[in-house]
Design a protein around this motif. Structure first.
Motif, mmCIF file in Angstrom:
data_model
loop_
_atom_site.group_PDB
_atom_site.id
_atom_site.type_symbol
_atom_site.label_atom_id
_atom_site.label_comp_id
_atom_site.label_asym_id
_atom_site.label_seq_id
_atom_site.Cartn_x
_atom_site.Cartn_y
_atom_site.Cartn_z
ATOM 1 N N HIS A 93 0.831 -1.211 0.000
ATOM 2 C CA HIS A 93 0.000 0.000 0.000
ATOM 3 C C HIS A 93 0.864 1.259 0.000
ATOM 4 C CE1 HIS A 93 0.411 0.795 4.422
ATOM 5 N NE2 HIS A 93 0.459 -0.514 4.517
ATOM 6 N N ASP A 126 6.304 0.970 6.635
ATOM 7 C CA ASP A 126 4.869 0.704 6.462
ATOM 8 C C ASP A 126 4.293 1.728 5.496
ATOM 9 O OD1 ASP A 126 2.262 -0.105 6.783
ATOM 10 O OD2 ASP A 126 2.044 0.670 8.808
ATOM 11 N N GLU A 160 -5.083 1.449 2.710
ATOM 12 C CA GLU A 160 -4.924 0.342 3.662
ATOM 13 C C GLU A 160 -4.965 0.863 5.097
ATOM 14 O OE1 GLU A 160 -3.070 -2.609 6.278
ATOM 15 O OE2 GLU A 160 -2.413 -0.561 5.937
ATOM 16 N N GLU A 161 -4.392 2.051 5.300
ATOM 17 C CA GLU A 161 -4.287 2.587 6.661
ATOM 18 C C GLU A 161 -5.636 3.053 7.214
ATOM 19 O OE1 GLU A 161 -1.922 1.922 8.370
ATOM 20 O OE2 GLU A 161 -0.039 1.975 7.274
ATOM 21 N N HIS A 429 3.386 3.495 12.397
ATOM 22 C CA HIS A 429 2.274 4.253 12.991
ATOM 23 C C HIS A 429 2.764 5.198 14.102
ATOM 24 C CE1 HIS A 429 -1.094 1.291 11.591
ATOM 25 N NE2 HIS A 429 -0.047 1.270 10.779
HETATM 26 ZN ZN LIG Z 1 0.128 0.449 8.766
#
Ligand SMILES: [Zn+2]
Length: 456
Positions: A93, A126, A160-161, A429
Motif C-alpha cells: 500500500h 509501512d 490500507e491505513e 504508525h
Molecule cells: Zn500500517
C-alpha cells in the motif's frame, strides 16, 4: 520468452550482489519516494501521491493503470512473464499513517534521513520500503534481462491505513486484472528475534457499538435516583450477559463453524520461538488470562475468537449524576469458518433476549483468512529467503491481527502468503518510523529470488 532458469543463468551476478552493487541508488530512490506524503486519513499529499506511485510502477518496467472506485485510487502494474509461468500478485500500500505530533520525531517525517544504518521517515517500513523492494527487484530484471521470470501484477492500495473500505468492491469490478495463481503481500514486520517469516493468515474482525439511553439529559442523582432508569447500569448488565465470570462467552452458537487448527499449523506454531515471560514482562504482566488456561500463547491468538470490550463512555466520574447515555465499543476477532454477519446476528439475538433495552450495530466486519501452511508455494518463498540470508525463515500459520487478506483467499480464491520485509522495531504508525538498510537491501534481493523461485 526466456524461462526462469535461463534468466538466473543470464544474470551477471547473484541477486544479492546485484543489489549491493546499486545500493546507493536504491537507498536514494526510497528516500525520494518517502518524501512524498500520502496520508489516506487526511488526504495530505493526494492526489499527487497516486501519480508518484504510478511513476514508480512505470520505472519498474510495468504497465500502470489506476483503478478509481469510491475511495482513494488503487495503483496497478502488470507485466507478462514467460508462457506457462505462474502469475503472482504482489500486494502493498502506498498510503501512510498521519505523522502525528512533529515534536516527537527526531527528524521531519517527510524529509527522510539516513542515520545509524536506518532510513527514518513516515512510510519507510509501512509500507513504501516494502513494496519499493518488490518494484526495484522488478526493475533490476528489466535492466539486466529485459524480461521477468513470471507474470507479475503489482497492486498498491491507496487506503490500507484506513481499513481498505473499498478494496473488495474495486477488485470485484476489475476481477479480470487479478486472475492470478498466488498473492504475496509484504507488510508488517519480521519476527522480534530478527528472523524472516513466511505467514499464512490472519484473524477476521467485527466491531460493534452497544448503546443504552436514559433521560433526555443528565440528572441530579438525588433528585431523580430511583425515578429515572440509568443507562450505565443497563449497558454494564448487557455487557455482563455476554460472558460468565470465568471468561466463557455465553452467546449461543458464538463459534459455530469454527475450523480448528490443522495438525500442520499446530506443529508450525510449536516450532516458533517464544519467550513467554519476556513477552508478558513487556506488557507488565506475569501470567496470561486465566480464562484461557490450557491453551498455548499461539492457540489463544490464532485458534480462538475473542470478545473484547474496547471502551465504555458514559456519565462523569466527578459528578453525582444519572447519565443520559452509555455506549460501549466491542470487537470480536474471528477465526476461519466464522461468518461476520452470522456472528453479529447471534450477538444481537442474545442481547434482544438478555438486554432488550440496548441497541447494537455493526460498524464493520471482515472474515478471517487462512492459506494451508503445507501449500506448494511456501517452500519456494522460504527458499527465496534462505538463498539471500543463508537461514531458513520461520513459518507462521497465522497472526492474531486482521488484514484484508480474505479479499485474496475469499474473492480471488487463491493462496495468499505474507512476506514481511521490515525490521520488527520499525515503529510503524509511531514517531520515528524507520527501515533498517540491511533489511531493505536483503528484501530487494529476496524479491528477485522470489520471482526466480516461483517461475522455476
Ligand atoms: Zn500500517
Amino acid at each position: 520468452m526466456t524461462d526462469a532458469s535461463t534468466i538466473r543463468a543470464q544474470l551477471p551476478a547473484t541477486p544479492r550482489e546485484l543489489v549491493q552493487g546499486c545500493q546507493d541508488e536504491l537507498i536514494a530512490g526510497l528516500m525520494a519516494y518517502v518524501s512524498h506524503p500520502s496520508v489516506s486519513a487526511t488526504g495530505e499529499g493526494f492526489p499527487a501521491a497516486t501519480d508518484v506511485a504510478v511513476e514508480e510502477v512505470k520505472r519498474a518496467g510495468l504497465t500502470p493503470s489506476v483503478l478509481v472506485g469510491k475511495g482513494r485510487p488503487l495503483v496497478v502494474g502488470h507485466r507478462a512473464g514467460p508462457e506457462g509461468a505462474p502469475h503472482v500478485l504482489l500486494y502493498g500500500h502506498y498510503d501512510v499513517q498521519p505523522a502525528g505530533p512533529r515534536e516527537r520525531w527526531d527528524s521531519d517525517p517527510f524529509t527522510p534521513v539516513l542515520r545509524d544504518g536506518r532510513i527514518w521517515g513516515r512510510g519507510t517500513g509501512d509500507n513504501k520500503g516494502q513494496h519499493y523492494a518488490h518494484l526495484q527487484a522488478l526493475r533490476l530484471f528489466d535492466e539486466h534481462i529485459g524480461a521477468l521470470p513470471c507474470t507479475v501484477t503489482v497492486l498498491l492500495d491507496g487506503e490500507e491505513e484506513i481499513g481498505s473500505p473499498t478494496l473488495a468492491d474495486t477488485l470485484r469490478a476489475h476481477q479480470e486484472l487479478f486472475d492470478c495463481d498466488l498473492v504475496v503481500w509484504s507488510d508488517r514486520s519480521v519476527h522480534e528475534s530478527g528472523e524472516w517469516c513466511v505467514s499464512h493468515g490472519v484473524r477476521g474482525m467485527i466491531r460493534l457499538r452497544i448503546g443504552a439511553s436514559g433521560p433526555s439529559h443528565p440528572l441530579h442523582s438525588g433528585n431523580f435516583g430511583n425515578v429515572a432508569p440509568n443507562p450505565a447500569w443497563r449497558l454494564v448488565q448487557a455487557l455482563a450477559s455476554l460472558k460468565d465470570p470465568s471468561g466463557r462467552v455465553l452467546v449461543e452458537g458464538f463459534d459455530d463453524g469454527r475450523e480448528p487448527l490443522s495438525d500442520a499449523d499446530r506443529a508450525a506454531f510449536a516450532a516458533l520461538p517464544l519467550d513467554l515471560q519476556e513477552v508478558l514482562g513487556g506488557i507488565g504482566l506475569t501470567e496470561m488470562d486465566p480464562a484461557f488456561n490450557g491453551l498455548s500463547f499461539y492457540e489463544r491468538l490464532a485458534d480462538r475468537p475473542t470478545l473484547t470490550i474496547n471502551g465504555i463512555t458514559t456519565g462523569d466520574v466527578d459528578r453525582t449524576i444519572i447519565p443520559d447515555t452509555a455506549e460501549a465499543g466491542v470487537d470480536i476477532r474471528l477465526t476461519p469458518g466464522q461468518d461476520p454477519q452470522t456472528v453479529f446476528e447471534r450477538v444481537a439475538a442474545h442481547l434482544r433476549v438478555h438486554a432488550p433495552e440496548v441497541t447494537v450495530t455493526m460498524v464493520g466486519g471482515v472474515p478471517a483468512s487462512r492459506t494451508p501452511i503445507d501449500n506448494p508455494h511456501t517452500p519456494r518463498v522460504a527458499r527465496a529467503i534462505s538463498r539471500v540470508t543463508g537461514r531458513d525463515p520461520l513459518l507462521v500459520p497465522a497472526y492474531g491481527g486482521t488484514l484484508p487478506d480474505w479479499i485474496f483467499t475469499g474473492i480471488l480464491g487463491v493462496p495468499s502468503i505474507g512476506l514481511p520485509l521490515a525490521n520488527a522495531d520499525q515503529a510503524n504508525h509511531a514517531p520515528n518510523e524507520n527501515l533498517r538498510v540491511d533489511y531493505f537491501l536483503d528484501a530487494t534481493a529476496i524479491c528477485m529470488e522470489l520471482l526466480l523461485e516461483l517461475g522455476s
